[in-house]
Scaffold this motif. Structure first.
Motif, PDB file in Angstrom:
ATOM      1  N   VAL A 143       0.859  -1.182   0.000  1.00  0.00           N
ATOM      2  CA  VAL A 143       0.000   0.000   0.000  1.00  0.00           C
ATOM      3  C   VAL A 143       0.894   1.231   0.000  1.00  0.00           C
ATOM      4  O   VAL A 143       1.988   1.214   0.567  1.00  0.00           O
ATOM      5  N   ALA A 144       0.425   2.303  -0.670  1.00  0.00           N
ATOM      6  CA  ALA A 144       1.264   3.485  -0.842  1.00  0.00           C
ATOM      7  C   ALA A 144       0.548   4.748  -0.389  1.00  0.00           C
ATOM      8  O   ALA A 144      -0.679   4.799  -0.323  1.00  0.00           O
ATOM      9  N   LYS A 145       1.343   5.763  -0.078  1.00  0.00           N
ATOM     10  CA  LYS A 145       0.801   7.086   0.215  1.00  0.00           C
ATOM     11  C   LYS A 145       0.179   7.664  -1.044  1.00  0.00           C
ATOM     12  O   LYS A 145       0.665   7.388  -2.141  1.00  0.00           O
ATOM     13  N   PRO A 146      -0.858   8.437  -0.909  1.00  0.00           N
ATOM     14  CA  PRO A 146      -1.436   8.994   0.324  1.00  0.00           C
ATOM     15  C   PRO A 146      -2.583   8.166   0.907  1.00  0.00           C
ATOM     16  O   PRO A 146      -3.361   8.693   1.697  1.00  0.00           O
ATOM     17  N   GLU A 147      -2.702   6.894   0.541  1.00  0.00           N
ATOM     18  CA  GLU A 147      -3.813   6.078   1.028  1.00  0.00           C
ATOM     19  C   GLU A 147      -3.796   6.008   2.557  1.00  0.00           C
ATOM     20  O   GLU A 147      -2.740   5.782   3.159  1.00  0.00           O
ATOM     21  N   PRO A 148      -4.950   6.168   3.198  1.00  0.00           N
ATOM     22  CA  PRO A 148      -5.008   6.029   4.657  1.00  0.00           C
ATOM     23  C   PRO A 148      -4.457   4.696   5.137  1.00  0.00           C
ATOM     24  O   PRO A 148      -3.860   4.617   6.224  1.00  0.00           O
ATOM     25  N   ALA A 149      -4.623   3.650   4.332  1.00  0.00           N
ATOM     26  CA  ALA A 149      -4.145   2.327   4.731  1.00  0.00           C
ATOM     27  C   ALA A 149      -2.630   2.294   4.892  1.00  0.00           C
ATOM     28  O   ALA A 149      -2.104   1.497   5.679  1.00  0.00           O
ATOM     29  N   PHE A 150      -1.930   3.155   4.153  1.00  0.00           N
ATOM     30  CA  PHE A 150      -0.470   3.225   4.309  1.00  0.00           C
ATOM     31  C   PHE A 150      -0.113   3.634   5.731  1.00  0.00           C
ATOM     32  O   PHE A 150       0.763   3.035   6.370  1.00  0.00           O
ATOM     33  N   PHE A 151      -0.790   4.640   6.231  1.00  0.00           N
ATOM     34  CA  PHE A 151      -0.481   5.156   7.566  1.00  0.00           C
ATOM     35  C   PHE A 151      -0.972   4.203   8.654  1.00  0.00           C
ATOM     36  O   PHE A 151      -0.338   4.073   9.707  1.00  0.00           O
ATOM     37  N   SER A 152      -2.064   3.509   8.395  1.00  0.00           N
ATOM     38  CA  SER A 152      -2.522   2.478   9.334  1.00  0.00           C
ATOM     39  C   SER A 152      -1.499   1.355   9.419  1.00  0.00           C
ATOM     40  O   SER A 152      -1.172   0.871  10.507  1.00  0.00           O
ATOM     41  N   ARG A 153      -0.989   0.947   8.254  1.00  0.00           N
ATOM     42  CA  ARG A 153       0.017  -0.116   8.241  1.00  0.00           C
ATOM     43  C   ARG A 153       1.306   0.356   8.888  1.00  0.00           C
ATOM     44  O   ARG A 153       1.979  -0.417   9.599  1.00  0.00           O
ATOM     45  N   ALA A 154       1.668   1.605   8.675  1.00  0.00           N
ATOM     46  CA  ALA A 154       2.867   2.146   9.310  1.00  0.00           C
ATOM     47  C   ALA A 154       2.757   2.065  10.828  1.00  0.00           C
ATOM     48  O   ALA A 154       3.711   1.677  11.516  1.00  0.00           O
ATOM     49  N   LEU A 155       1.605   2.416  11.347  1.00  0.00           N
ATOM     50  CA  LEU A 155       1.401   2.322  12.799  1.00  0.00           C
ATOM     51  C   LEU A 155       1.532   0.883  13.274  1.00  0.00           C
ATOM     52  O   LEU A 155       2.139   0.614  14.323  1.00  0.00           O
ATOM     53  N   GLU A 156       0.991  -0.049  12.528  1.00  0.00           N
ATOM     54  CA  GLU A 156       1.112  -1.461  12.903  1.00  0.00           C
ATOM     55  C   GLU A 156       2.574  -1.888  12.948  1.00  0.00           C
ATOM     56  O   GLU A 156       2.995  -2.590  13.878  1.00  0.00           O
ATOM     57  N   ASN A 172       1.251  14.032  -0.206  1.00  0.00           N
ATOM     58  CA  ASN A 172       1.530  12.639   0.154  1.00  0.00           C
ATOM     59  C   ASN A 172       1.911  12.439   1.603  1.00  0.00           C
ATOM     60  O   ASN A 172       1.778  11.320   2.126  1.00  0.00           O
ATOM     61  N   ASP A 173       2.415  13.476   2.242  1.00  0.00           N
ATOM     62  CA  ASP A 173       2.946  13.329   3.598  1.00  0.00           C
ATOM     63  C   ASP A 173       2.165  14.135   4.638  1.00  0.00           C
ATOM     64  O   ASP A 173       1.602  13.575   5.569  1.00  0.00           O
ATOM     65  N   VAL A 174       2.141  15.444   4.463  1.00  0.00           N
ATOM     66  CA  VAL A 174       1.557  16.307   5.488  1.00  0.00           C
ATOM     67  C   VAL A 174       0.063  16.044   5.683  1.00  0.00           C
ATOM     68  O   VAL A 174      -0.386  15.756   6.795  1.00  0.00           O
ATOM     69  N   LEU A 175      -0.700  16.156   4.615  1.00  0.00           N
ATOM     70  CA  LEU A 175      -2.156  16.051   4.748  1.00  0.00           C
ATOM     71  C   LEU A 175      -2.607  14.665   5.212  1.00  0.00           C
ATOM     72  O   LEU A 175      -3.406  14.562   6.150  1.00  0.00           O
ATOM     73  N   PRO A 176      -2.137  13.571   4.596  1.00  0.00           N
ATOM     74  CA  PRO A 176      -2.601  12.265   5.059  1.00  0.00           C
ATOM     75  C   PRO A 176      -2.078  11.891   6.446  1.00  0.00           C
ATOM     76  O   PRO A 176      -2.756  11.191   7.194  1.00  0.00           O
ATOM     77  N   ALA A 177      -0.886  12.355   6.808  1.00  0.00           N
ATOM     78  CA  ALA A 177      -0.393  12.084   8.163  1.00  0.00           C
ATOM     79  C   ALA A 177      -1.272  12.787   9.195  1.00  0.00           C
ATOM     80  O   ALA A 177      -1.607  12.209  10.242  1.00  0.00           O
ATOM     81  N   MET A 178      -1.653  14.023   8.901  1.00  0.00           N
ATOM     82  CA  MET A 178      -2.553  14.735   9.814  1.00  0.00           C
ATOM     83  C   MET A 178      -3.912  14.030   9.898  1.00  0.00           C
ATOM     84  O   MET A 178      -4.483  13.901  10.982  1.00  0.00           O
ATOM     85  N   ALA A 179      -4.408  13.568   8.752  1.00  0.00           N
ATOM     86  CA  ALA A 179      -5.695  12.867   8.739  1.00  0.00           C
ATOM     87  C   ALA A 179      -5.631  11.580   9.556  1.00  0.00           C
ATOM     88  O   ALA A 179      -6.638  11.152  10.128  1.00  0.00           O
ATOM     89  N   ALA A 180      -4.435  10.979   9.628  1.00  0.00           N
ATOM     90  CA  ALA A 180      -4.253   9.757  10.401  1.00  0.00           C
ATOM     91  C   ALA A 180      -4.067  10.030  11.888  1.00  0.00           C
ATOM     92  O   ALA A 180      -3.943   9.091  12.686  1.00  0.00           O
ATOM     93  N   GLY A 181      -4.020  11.314  12.262  1.00  0.00           N
ATOM     94  CA  GLY A 181      -3.857  11.678  13.665  1.00  0.00           C
ATOM     95  C   GLY A 181      -2.416  11.819  14.112  1.00  0.00           C
ATOM     96  O   GLY A 181      -2.146  11.991  15.303  1.00  0.00           O
ATOM     97  N   MET A 182      -1.485  11.756  13.138  1.00  0.00           N
ATOM     98  CA  MET A 182      -0.064  11.882  13.474  1.00  0.00           C
ATOM     99  C   MET A 182       0.351  13.352  13.538  1.00  0.00           C
ATOM    100  O   MET A 182      -0.380  14.240  13.102  1.00  0.00           O
ATOM    101  N   ARG A 183       1.534  13.595  14.074  1.00  0.00           N
ATOM    102  CA  ARG A 183       2.134  14.927  14.074  1.00  0.00           C
ATOM    103  C   ARG A 183       2.893  15.082  12.752  1.00  0.00           C
ATOM    104  O   ARG A 183       3.950  14.482  12.571  1.00  0.00           O
ATOM    105  N   ALA A 184       2.334  15.817  11.828  1.00  0.00           N
ATOM    106  CA  ALA A 184       2.963  15.969  10.525  1.00  0.00           C
ATOM    107  C   ALA A 184       4.094  16.985  10.585  1.00  0.00           C
ATOM    108  O   ALA A 184       3.922  18.092  11.105  1.00  0.00           O
ATOM    109  N   VAL A 185       5.246  16.586  10.049  1.00  0.00           N
ATOM    110  CA  VAL A 185       6.393  17.486   9.961  1.00  0.00           C
ATOM    111  C   VAL A 185       6.745  17.641   8.489  1.00  0.00           C
ATOM    112  O   VAL A 185       7.046  16.659   7.800  1.00  0.00           O
ATOM    113  N   TRP A 186       6.689  18.862   7.996  1.00  0.00           N
ATOM    114  CA  TRP A 186       6.988  19.149   6.596  1.00  0.00           C
ATOM    115  C   TRP A 186       8.432  19.581   6.476  1.00  0.00           C
ATOM    116  O   TRP A 186       8.831  20.606   7.038  1.00  0.00           O
TER     117      TRP A 186
END
Length: 218
Positions: free
Chosen positions: A130-143, A162-176
């Protein structure tokens, strides 16, 4: 060790992609500066890198991938940003857990290790399916990181889309991290405020605590 994670992108975060884009220009038979200008124009209008190939009539770009990869030879030490290795070492010395999870071919994970970049978690999108910006990428990253709370993860990348917006949507602290073509050309939407904006990994190390401004020490 802290419960906080710093998860790093690869392209234009750890790796300077100038060499691979130059090889693409050579493969297409166009001046390198011309190709890089076209890539910048595509980014500015919100397109993907593959759209740059169409400008030069290279609709067969996928068929050219083996030749480009052969010329590229994978990541080399010369491709590393000068602050890449030291930043990982300093983050870990400061007690942060470090992961490297990015949109890349699966073979890039071992190539990173070969040039001295390693972390407890290293995974590429092709390998995890799975790849960014898919939400599943960030879910898998957390796993892969052991399922920490998203708020305990700072995801560091150069792309707003690909990084800032989907990371924020996943509840992470996005760093640009504003380097490389996407980091320089893209702009944040007016109502989007990442946890941190930096120009280098050296700056990230110095300021990473600011990504958790109101959180108690872990």
């Amino acid at each position: 060790m802290s419960d906080r994670w710093v998860c790093l992108d690869v392209g234009e975060t750890l790796i300077d992609e100038t060499r691979v884009w130059s090889i693409w220009a050579d493969e297409l038979g166009v001046p390198r500066l011309t190709f890089l200008a076209a890539l910048g124009a595509v980014i500015a209008r919100g397109g993907e890198h593959r759209d740059a190939f169409a400008i030069f009539g290279a609709d067969d770009w996928q068929l050219r991938l083996p030749a480009v990869e052969a010329a590229y030879g994978g990541f080399a030490a010369e491709d590393l940003y000068p602050d890449a290795t030291s930043a990982i070492d300093r983050l870990r010395a400061d007690g942060y857990r470090v992961a490297i999870i990015a949109n890349q071919p699966a073979v890039r994970a071992d190539q990173l290790r070969t040039i001295g970049i390693d972390a407890p978690v290293v995974a590429m999108s092709e390998g995890i399916g799975v790849a960014k910006p898919e939400p599943a990428f960030f879910s898998r990253a957390l796993e892969l990181m052991g399922s920490p709370a998203p708020r305990d993860v700072a995801y560091v990348g150069d792309r707003v889309d690909n990084d800032v917006l989907p990371a924020m949507a996943a509840g992470m602290r996005a760093v640009w991290i504003r380097r490389g073509p996407w980091g320089v050309i893209q702009r944040l939407p007016d109502d989007v405020h990442p946890a941190l904006i930096v120009d280098s990994l050296d700056e990230l190390v110095e300021r990473i605590g600011e990504a958790w401004p109101s959180a108690p020490p872990a």
